[in-house]
Design a protein around this motif. Structure first.
Motif, mmCIF file in Angstrom:
data_model
loop_
_atom_site.group_PDB
_atom_site.id
_atom_site.type_symbol
_atom_site.label_atom_id
_atom_site.label_comp_id
_atom_site.label_asym_id
_atom_site.label_seq_id
_atom_site.Cartn_x
_atom_site.Cartn_y
_atom_site.Cartn_z
ATOM 1 N N VAL A 103 -7.193 2.960 -3.137
ATOM 2 C CA VAL A 103 -6.430 2.593 -4.051
ATOM 3 C C VAL A 103 -5.316 1.705 -3.466
ATOM 4 O O VAL A 103 -4.580 0.589 -3.420
ATOM 5 C CB VAL A 103 -5.385 3.176 -5.345
ATOM 6 C CG1 VAL A 103 -4.278 2.599 -6.365
ATOM 7 C CG2 VAL A 103 -6.456 3.422 -6.566
ATOM 8 N N GLY A 104 -4.587 2.667 -2.421
ATOM 9 C CA GLY A 104 -3.234 2.219 -1.251
ATOM 10 C C GLY A 104 -3.993 1.037 -0.787
ATOM 11 O O GLY A 104 -3.171 -0.264 -0.204
ATOM 12 N N MET A 105 -5.263 0.449 -0.357
ATOM 13 C CA MET A 105 -5.996 0.213 0.166
ATOM 14 C C MET A 105 -5.944 -1.391 -0.296
ATOM 15 O O MET A 105 -5.750 -2.839 0.482
ATOM 16 C CB MET A 105 -6.895 0.096 1.060
ATOM 17 C CG MET A 105 -6.402 1.033 2.310
ATOM 18 S SD MET A 105 -8.449 1.556 2.807
ATOM 19 C CE MET A 105 -8.979 -0.448 3.776
ATOM 20 N N ILE A 106 -6.217 -1.363 -1.753
ATOM 21 C CA ILE A 106 -6.859 -2.636 -2.633
ATOM 22 C C ILE A 106 -5.701 -2.914 -3.589
ATOM 23 O O ILE A 106 -5.007 -4.227 -3.693
ATOM 24 C CB ILE A 106 -7.899 -2.424 -3.404
ATOM 25 C CG1 ILE A 106 -9.586 -2.276 -1.767
ATOM 26 C CG2 ILE A 106 -8.028 -3.793 -4.178
ATOM 27 C CD1 ILE A 106 -9.541 -3.094 -1.163
ATOM 28 N N LEU A 107 -5.070 -2.088 -4.017
ATOM 29 C CA LEU A 107 -4.738 -2.198 -5.449
ATOM 30 C C LEU A 107 -2.709 -2.250 -5.132
ATOM 31 O O LEU A 107 -1.922 -2.828 -5.812
ATOM 32 C CB LEU A 107 -4.815 -1.268 -6.687
ATOM 33 C CG LEU A 107 -5.986 -1.483 -6.501
ATOM 34 C CD1 LEU A 107 -5.747 -0.708 -7.890
ATOM 35 C CD2 LEU A 107 -6.451 -2.274 -7.493
ATOM 36 N N GLY A 108 -2.223 -1.878 -3.488
ATOM 37 C CA GLY A 108 -0.815 -1.892 -3.293
ATOM 38 C C GLY A 108 -0.005 -1.154 -4.202
ATOM 39 O O GLY A 108 -0.445 -0.133 -4.418
ATOM 40 N N HIS A 154 -1.941 2.010 1.906
ATOM 41 C CA HIS A 154 -1.193 0.554 1.777
ATOM 42 C C HIS A 154 -0.441 0.224 2.917
ATOM 43 O O HIS A 154 0.108 -1.278 3.450
ATOM 44 C CB HIS A 154 -0.241 1.123 0.807
ATOM 45 C CG HIS A 154 0.738 -0.131 0.841
ATOM 46 N ND1 HIS A 154 0.262 -1.621 -0.040
ATOM 47 C CD2 HIS A 154 1.890 0.042 0.357
ATOM 48 C CE1 HIS A 154 1.180 -1.822 0.038
ATOM 49 N NE2 HIS A 154 2.764 -1.685 0.558
ATOM 50 N N LEU A 155 0.440 1.122 3.758
ATOM 51 C CA LEU A 155 1.215 0.310 4.451
ATOM 52 C C LEU A 155 -0.107 -0.392 5.479
ATOM 53 O O LEU A 155 -0.116 -1.175 6.542
ATOM 54 C CB LEU A 155 1.853 1.516 5.433
ATOM 55 C CG LEU A 155 3.203 1.640 4.673
ATOM 56 C CD1 LEU A 155 4.136 2.504 5.417
ATOM 57 C CD2 LEU A 155 4.044 0.923 4.019
ATOM 58 N N THR A 156 -1.167 0.549 6.422
ATOM 59 C CA THR A 156 -1.806 0.136 7.297
ATOM 60 C C THR A 156 -2.991 -0.680 6.913
ATOM 61 O O THR A 156 -2.396 -1.415 7.024
ATOM 62 C CB THR A 156 -3.310 2.181 7.117
ATOM 63 O OG1 THR A 156 -2.459 2.955 7.919
ATOM 64 C CG2 THR A 156 -3.970 1.232 8.275
ATOM 65 N N SER A 157 -3.105 -0.991 5.656
ATOM 66 C CA SER A 157 -3.762 -2.152 5.056
ATOM 67 C C SER A 157 -3.108 -3.736 5.053
ATOM 68 O O SER A 157 -2.886 -4.893 5.308
ATOM 69 C CB SER A 157 -4.016 -1.609 3.918
ATOM 70 O OG SER A 157 -4.970 -3.116 3.000
ATOM 71 N N ARG A 158 -1.678 -2.883 4.870
ATOM 72 C CA ARG A 158 -0.686 -4.678 4.609
ATOM 73 C C ARG A 158 -0.447 -4.892 6.156
ATOM 74 O O ARG A 158 -0.622 -6.026 5.917
ATOM 75 C CB ARG A 158 0.288 -3.635 4.250
ATOM 76 C CG ARG A 158 1.618 -5.094 4.103
ATOM 77 C CD ARG A 158 2.624 -4.294 4.025
ATOM 78 N NE ARG A 158 3.496 -5.756 3.144
ATOM 79 C CZ ARG A 158 5.271 -5.780 2.772
ATOM 80 N NH1 ARG A 158 5.182 -4.000 2.397
ATOM 81 N NH2 ARG A 158 6.425 -6.457 2.853
ATOM 82 N N ARG A 159 -0.279 -4.173 7.011
ATOM 83 C CA ARG A 159 -0.439 -4.101 8.616
ATOM 84 C C ARG A 159 -1.209 -5.120 9.131
ATOM 85 O O ARG A 159 -1.244 -6.282 9.623
ATOM 86 C CB ARG A 159 -0.169 -3.551 9.286
ATOM 87 C CG ARG A 159 0.763 -3.762 10.799
ATOM 88 C CD ARG A 159 0.542 -1.935 11.839
ATOM 89 N NE ARG A 159 1.409 -1.583 10.888
ATOM 90 C CZ ARG A 159 1.178 0.147 10.631
ATOM 91 N NH1 ARG A 159 0.638 -0.175 10.649
ATOM 92 N NH2 ARG A 159 2.977 0.761 9.738
ATOM 93 N N THR A 160 -2.561 -4.704 7.986
ATOM 94 C CA THR A 160 -3.847 -5.310 8.977
ATOM 95 C C THR A 160 -4.156 -6.654 8.264
ATOM 96 O O THR A 160 -4.184 -7.462 9.233
ATOM 97 C CB THR A 160 -5.063 -4.305 8.226
ATOM 98 O OG1 THR A 160 -5.143 -2.950 8.933
ATOM 99 C CG2 THR A 160 -6.579 -4.999 8.652
#
Length: 535
Positions: A103-108, A154-160
């Motif tokens: 959820v953190g990676m995909i849905l924000g 979520h933060l890692t995904s956003r940075r990526t």
């Protein structure tokens, strides 16, 4: 399938497959330890997780709507809740970490908040309805831990994603730069192939990296039959060893300007090339190689030689009758029986014949000069330059008196000795004094100085005449050049004197310079090495 859809599919698959593997381990361990209290819910929850994993593998993620993605973690949360109810002591709630990360990676951020709220609601509902669920420290720690995992994901995904966007932008700019570089390279290649002079680039190791068609044609070392071409110096007769050829010297790192060489034996087909080699500016302290430019000057060289041969031949043919004319004029002037009117006419004829003889002498001297400088061997010997200059002043004094020009020799130091060809240096001084008297207005002053330092001797001839314009100064020492003001006046001259003087001075290893401005006169300075060696 675009890159964003492909990334989504990979995230769903990896998350579901890991969750399925962890669920399988929990199922086996819980059954083995006898921690399952409700087999129906336990089997149903595990089955749902496995079914979602299979659907994730088979689903056409490139075509299904985006909102369907949110159903996957919801189903996973409910399935883990079923497992937690059926095995309350097995710690199944830790499996919620997988949908939390997803959820953190995909849905924000909104998905993280909604997921945390759902987990808290499920746990509260289970505490209220299931007597086997007990309130403990883990009841508070588990939602916080899951929320922290989801936030970190979520933060890692956003940075990526930001890094990926930056990389894609840089990749796009790099592709544009590469395309632009290729277009420029193609344009440069087309331009270089279109010109009629050879251009090539040489690496620091001597390799030829960029060569146009003209260079390959001009510097081809073999003839049409595949035989090696002989290379000769500028005179067309002195052979040059292969290692001393311009191309070999340039590849060895040497720099030179306008090197004239002949390719081929005398006769038809030989060509003259003017080759220039320059080193490129160093980059980061390392040698960047060089550039070689070659130009076919065969036609120009042949025309120059024909012109010089013609000039020399005509000059020699003129010199003999002129000598005879001057001799008979001298004899006629020595006759005391001629009338005064006849004497005046003979003197006019003698002056014009003498001027014509001087012109022929200049042309003959010029014909012996090579393109690199004066070609006559110098007979060097210690000479008193001060005495040479004073003698030259004495010789031109009658003409200066006639023109009412004052010659000032007070700046001549005594006993200035230098190893020079006295005859040639006298020729230079005579030419400078003659020009100063010739082009100075009546009543002018010509100042002559001779000085010496530890290594050189300097002779300066300065006048207070009209000076020389800036546009004409650059061409002052060219052969046959005469300024506009001189051509429009009645003053005669060939335009060869300064060119010959410069060649003589350079042959001594010195230099002749001029300091002038319109209306301020002109000062010619001749610097000669005292020892006879180049200064």
């Amino acid at each position: 399938m675009n890159s964003e859809r492909l990334g989504l599919r990979r995230s769903v698959l990896s998350n579901q497959l890991l969750l399925s593997a962890a669920t399988l381990i929990v199922v086996v361990v819980s059954i083995a330890l006898g921690q399952v209290v409700s087999g129906t819910f336990f089997v149903a929850g595990a089955a749902v997780i496995f079914i979602v994993a299979i659907v994730s593998v088979l689903a056409p993620w490139q075509r299904i709507p985006w909102w369907t993605v949110g159903l996957v973690p919801i189903v996973d949360v409910l399935a883990v809740a079923m497992l937690r109810v059926s095995a309350p002591l097995a710690g199944v709630g830790l499996l919620w970490a997988f949908p939390a990360i997803w959820v953190g990676m995909i849905l924000g951020l909104r998905g993280v908040i909604a997921f945390t709220a759902v987990i808290c609601a499920v746990m509260v509902q289970q505490l209220a309805t299931d007597p086997l669920q007990r309130f403990s420290a883990s009841t508070l720690i588990l939602p916080f831990t899951l929320a922290a995992l989801a936030s970190m994901a979520h933060l890692t995904s956003r940075r990526t994603r930001a890094q990926r966007a930056l990389l894609e932008k840089q990749s796009t700019e790099l592709r544009r730069a590469v395309d632009r570089s290729r277009r420029q390279e193609d344009l440069v290649t087309e331009v270089l192939d279109a010109v009629d002079f050879g251009v090539t680039s040489v690496t620091p190791t001597g390799e030829l990296v960029v060569t146009n068609t003209a260079h390959a044609r001009l510097l081809d070392p073999v003839d049409a039959l595949g035989r090696d071409l002989a290379v000769f110096a500028a005179d067309g007769a002195t052979p040059i060893a292969p290692r001393d050829a311009p191309l070999a010297r340039a590849r060895a790192g040497e720099a030179f300007e306008g090197e004239l060489v002949w390719y081929g034996q005398p006769g038809e087909g030989r060509r003259a090339l003017s080759v220039t080699a320059r080193r490129l500016p160093a980059r980061a302290g390392e040698d960047a190689g060089g550039i070689i430019v070659s130009r076919d000057v065969t036609v120009e060289e042949q025309a120059r030689r024909i012109r010089e041969d013609f000039v020399a031949s005509v000059s020699h043919e003129l010199r003999t009758p002129l000598t005879s004319i001057l001799g008979y004029l001298d004899l006629a002037l020595d006759d005391d029986t001629i009338t005064e009117a006849t004497r005046e006419r003979l003197e006019v004829a003698e002056r014009n014949a003498a001027r014509l003889s001087e012109l022929v002498a200049d042309i003959l001297a010029l014909s012996t000069a090579s393109g690199e400088g004066f070609g006559v061997d110098l007979e060097r010997a210690p000479a008193d330059v001060s005495a040479l200059v004073r003698t030259a002043i004495h010789s031109i004094m009658p003409r200066a008196v006639e023109q009412q020009i004052h010659l000032d020799g007070t700046g001549i130091d005594d006993g200035v000795i230098a190893v020079v060809d006295a005859h040639r240096v006298r020729q230079v001084i005579d030419n400078l004094l003659s020009n100063a008297v010739k082009y100075n207005p009546r009543g002018g002053v010509v100042a002559v100085t001779v000085t010496a330092d530890a290594r050189s001797v300097t002779v300066v001839v300065a006048d207070d005449g009209p000076g020389i314009s800036v546009s004409e100064q650059a061409r002052l020492f060219e052969r046959f050049f005469r300024g506009d003001a001189v051509r429009k006046s009645s003053t005669h001259g060939s335009g060869l004197g300064l060119a010959i003087s410069r060649d003589i001075v350079r042959a001594h290893g010195g230099e002749i310079t001029v300091r002038t401005a319109p209306g301020d006169g002109a000062a010619f300075a001749v610097r000669l090495p005292q020892s006879g060696e180049e200064g």
